[in-house]
Write an enzyme that holds these catalytic residues in place. Structure first.
Site, PDB file in Angstrom:
ATOM      1  N   GLY A  41       0.790  -1.223   0.000  1.00 42.56           N
ATOM      2  CA  GLY A  41       0.000   0.000   0.000  1.00 42.56           C
ATOM      3  C   GLY A  41       0.819   1.269   0.000  1.00 42.56           C
ATOM      4  CG  HIS A  42       4.031   3.696   1.836  1.00 40.80           C
ATOM      5  ND1 HIS A  42       5.268   4.226   1.634  1.00 40.80           N
ATOM      6  CD2 HIS A  42       3.349   4.626   2.520  1.00 40.80           C
ATOM      7  CE1 HIS A  42       5.350   5.422   2.186  1.00 40.80           C
ATOM      8  NE2 HIS A  42       4.191   5.681   2.733  1.00 40.80           N
ATOM      9  CG  PHE A  43       2.900   5.514  -2.435  1.00 43.00           C
ATOM     10  CD1 PHE A  43       1.726   5.958  -1.857  1.00 43.00           C
ATOM     11  CD2 PHE A  43       4.095   6.048  -1.987  1.00 43.00           C
ATOM     12  CE1 PHE A  43       1.742   6.950  -0.880  1.00 43.00           C
ATOM     13  CE2 PHE A  43       4.120   7.026  -1.010  1.00 43.00           C
ATOM     14  CZ  PHE A  43       2.957   7.475  -0.455  1.00 43.00           C
TER      15      PHE A  43
END
Length: 153
Positions: A41-43
């Protein structure tokens, strides 16, 4: 020696030089694996290792190289006094950290720098305090007695 703990990162930190206080800094290395769960999720599409994860690796290395270990003591991170992120850390980077230690007011502090092959990545100052088991138990008991009458046992 390696240090691993429960936290936002999966990897381990390896102590490559325990250092000598006042003479040379301690050094640790951690490889930021592409499989780290934070990358999902990053990124998406452009993975960057979050700063909090860099701090976690630095903190693990600090605990592994802590120069003053007292018998029965339990050193814990009391504060991240400052953090400055200088460049991104990517999957596959080798994160090298160096630690310079000092003692003041019963706490142990370290100035840490972290770098990748591209150069400096972060400067972090941490403060650790010794919370031995007896002190923690006594403190908990004192807190739980607050508010009771004088004749409470």
């Amino acid at each position: 020696m390696t240090a691993a703990a429960c936290g936002p990162v999966d990897g381990t930190v390896e102590v490559v030089d325990p250092g000598v206080p006042g003479e040379r800094p301690a050094r640790c290395v951690a490889v930021v694996g592409a499989s780290e769960k934070v990358f999902a999720g990053h990124f998406p599409g452009f993975a960057i290792f979050p700063g909090v994860c860099v701090v976690e690796y630095v903190q693990r290395g600090a605990l592994a190289t802590l120069p003053e270990r007292e018998p029965g003591g339990r050193w814990v991170l009391a504060a991240v006094e400052s953090s400055r992120f200088l460049s991104p850390v990517y999957p596959g980077d080798e994160l090298t950290s160096e630690y310079v230690w000092s003692r003041k007011d019963g706490a142990v502090r370290c100035r840490a720098s972290a770098a990748t092959g591209r150069g400096p990545a972060a400067q972090i100052r941490l403060r650790f305090e010794n919370r031995d088991a007896r002190g923690a138990e006594a403190g908990a008991g004192e807190r739980s007695d607050q508010g009771r009458g004088a004749d409470a046992g």
